[in-house]
Design a protein around this motif. Structure first.
Motif, PDB file in Angstrom:
ATOM      1  N   UNK A  89      37.706 -66.812 -47.013  1.00 55.71           N
ATOM      2  CA  UNK A  89      38.228 -67.898 -45.991  1.00 55.71           C
ATOM      3  C   UNK A  89      37.194 -68.912 -45.996  1.00 55.71           C
ATOM      4  N   UNK A  90      37.748 -69.964 -45.871  1.00 60.81           N
ATOM      5  CA  UNK A  90      36.882 -71.229 -45.675  1.00 60.81           C
ATOM      6  C   UNK A  90      37.132 -71.791 -44.318  1.00 60.81           C
ATOM      7  N   UNK A  91      36.036 -72.328 -43.825  1.00 61.30           N
ATOM      8  CA  UNK A  91      35.813 -72.641 -42.582  1.00 61.30           C
ATOM      9  C   UNK A  91      35.001 -74.034 -42.698  1.00 61.30           C
ATOM     10  N   UNK A  92      35.459 -74.930 -41.521  1.00 53.94           N
ATOM     11  CA  UNK A  92      34.564 -76.283 -41.425  1.00 53.94           C
ATOM     12  C   UNK A  92      34.383 -76.318 -40.163  1.00 53.94           C
ATOM     13  N   UNK A  93      32.845 -76.120 -39.799  1.00 55.43           N
ATOM     14  CA  UNK A  93      32.390 -76.210 -38.286  1.00 55.43           C
ATOM     15  C   UNK A  93      32.076 -77.671 -38.109  1.00 55.43           C
ATOM     16  N   UNK A  94      32.358 -78.239 -36.948  1.00 56.99           N
ATOM     17  CA  UNK A  94      31.911 -79.514 -36.684  1.00 56.99           C
ATOM     18  C   UNK A  94      31.095 -79.438 -35.162  1.00 56.99           C
ATOM     19  N   UNK A 150      36.233 -58.769 -31.688  1.00 57.34           N
ATOM     20  CA  UNK A 150      37.233 -59.754 -31.956  1.00 57.34           C
ATOM     21  C   UNK A 150      36.739 -61.227 -31.725  1.00 57.34           C
ATOM     22  N   UNK A 151      36.011 -61.303 -30.897  1.00 60.15           N
ATOM     23  CA  UNK A 151      35.499 -63.046 -30.663  1.00 60.15           C
ATOM     24  C   UNK A 151      34.668 -63.226 -31.924  1.00 60.15           C
ATOM     25  N   UNK A 152      33.982 -62.421 -32.372  1.00 57.05           N
ATOM     26  CA  UNK A 152      33.423 -62.871 -33.588  1.00 57.05           C
ATOM     27  C   UNK A 152      34.446 -63.310 -34.858  1.00 57.05           C
ATOM     28  N   UNK A 153      35.136 -62.240 -35.123  1.00 53.52           N
ATOM     29  CA  UNK A 153      36.020 -62.441 -36.379  1.00 53.52           C
ATOM     30  C   UNK A 153      37.087 -63.437 -36.015  1.00 53.52           C
ATOM     31  N   UNK A 154      37.519 -63.846 -34.871  1.00 56.01           N
ATOM     32  CA  UNK A 154      38.561 -64.769 -34.627  1.00 56.01           C
ATOM     33  C   UNK A 154      37.933 -66.141 -34.405  1.00 56.01           C
ATOM     34  N   UNK A 155      36.692 -66.400 -34.886  1.00 52.85           N
ATOM     35  CA  UNK A 155      36.119 -67.805 -34.779  1.00 52.85           C
ATOM     36  C   UNK A 155      35.768 -68.229 -33.191  1.00 52.85           C
ATOM     37  N   UNK A 156      36.256 -67.294 -31.977  1.00 49.43           N
ATOM     38  CA  UNK A 156      35.768 -67.663 -30.962  1.00 49.43           C
ATOM     39  C   UNK A 156      34.710 -67.783 -30.682  1.00 49.43           C
ATOM     40  N   UNK A 157      33.756 -66.996 -31.213  1.00 46.71           N
ATOM     41  CA  UNK A 157      32.315 -67.379 -30.840  1.00 46.71           C
ATOM     42  C   UNK A 157      31.892 -68.773 -31.145  1.00 46.71           C
ATOM     43  N   UNK A 158      32.235 -69.120 -32.460  1.00 48.62           N
ATOM     44  CA  UNK A 158      31.925 -70.460 -32.967  1.00 48.62           C
ATOM     45  C   UNK A 158      32.559 -71.466 -31.763  1.00 48.62           C
ATOM     46  N   UNK A 159      33.776 -71.425 -31.354  1.00 49.00           N
ATOM     47  CA  UNK A 159      34.242 -72.209 -30.513  1.00 49.00           C
ATOM     48  C   UNK A 159      33.638 -72.366 -29.312  1.00 49.00           C
ATOM     49  N   UNK A 160      33.315 -70.897 -28.761  1.00 50.06           N
ATOM     50  CA  UNK A 160      32.524 -70.752 -27.632  1.00 50.06           C
ATOM     51  C   UNK A 160      31.190 -71.729 -27.339  1.00 50.06           C
ATOM     52  N   UNK A 161      30.692 -71.374 -28.641  1.00 49.56           N
ATOM     53  CA  UNK A 161      29.524 -72.356 -28.955  1.00 49.56           C
ATOM     54  C   UNK A 161      29.311 -73.851 -28.831  1.00 49.56           C
ATOM     55  N   UNK A 162      30.694 -74.280 -28.508  1.00 51.08           N
ATOM     56  CA  UNK A 162      30.678 -75.756 -28.814  1.00 51.08           C
ATOM     57  C   UNK A 162      31.032 -76.425 -30.013  1.00 51.08           C
ATOM     58  N   UNK A 163      31.295 -75.609 -31.087  1.00 52.03           N
ATOM     59  CA  UNK A 163      31.837 -76.209 -32.170  1.00 52.03           C
ATOM     60  C   UNK A 163      33.337 -76.323 -32.673  1.00 52.03           C
TER      61      UNK A 163
END
Length: 184
Positions: free
Chosen positions: A82-87, A56-69
């Protein structure tokens, strides 16, 4: 999920953009020549609850947010197309990394996805994230990627750019380990 004015229009355009590399889906099998390969495999814990939290954390983008992005995505969960822009970093400095999900893994004991780079990403290539649970209940997280510089800054950055990729990969692993270990 944070969306800024104009994000929907930008995400819609990215969803239609061409990938910046030709080997779509290559993280499933054999990585293509001419790219720098990267892989990581880490233990997340044990048991179906750990697996479910990690997925769930991976597919919901939570991992990316938790990594500071910062994450701006066209869909709340990673789905093909799905398109995603990571900063990474603070505006206006920092790196923008536009990607599109190119495949999903949806098996009972393996779940995840891969995204490919879109125009504006500092590198060209693909990165796959897969959580798996073994017959003994051990839960592991694998990252498989291939990339090469796409921008002048990435080419000039050389080893520094590779170090940034390693740092972000380390952050992904730590973030998913925290997510998987959290109590429901």
């Amino acid at each position: 999920m944070i969306r800024l004015p104009g994000d929907q229009k930008r995400l819609g355009a990215l969803a239609q953009a061409e990938l910046t590399y030709a080997d779509r889906g290559a993280t499933r099998d054999r990585l293509p020549p001419g790219y720098r390969p990267a892989s990581r495999d880490a233990r997340l814990g044990a048991g179906r609850a750990v697996f479910d939290r990690a997925v769930d954390g991976l597919l919901s983008w939570e991992m990316h947010r938790g990594a500071g992005l910062a994450v701006t995505a066209s869909q709340p969960y990673a789905a093909v197309g799905a398109a995603v822009v990571l900063r990474w970093g603070i505006r206006p400095l920092g790196f923008l990394a536009p990607c599109r999900v190119v495949y999903r893994v949806d098996e009972p004991d393996r779940r995840g996805f891969a995204y490919g780079t879109l125009p504006g990403h500092p590198v060209r290539g693909e990165e796959a994230f897969v959580v798996r649970i073994g017959p003994d209940g051990e839960v592991r997280f694998a990252i498989t990627a291939f990339s090469r510089p796409a921008s002048l800054a990435a080419r000039l950055g050389g080893p520094a750019g590779r170090k940034v990729q390693e740092i972000v990969t380390d952050r992904y692993v730590r973030a998913l380990q925290r997510i998987a270990a959290a109590r429901a």
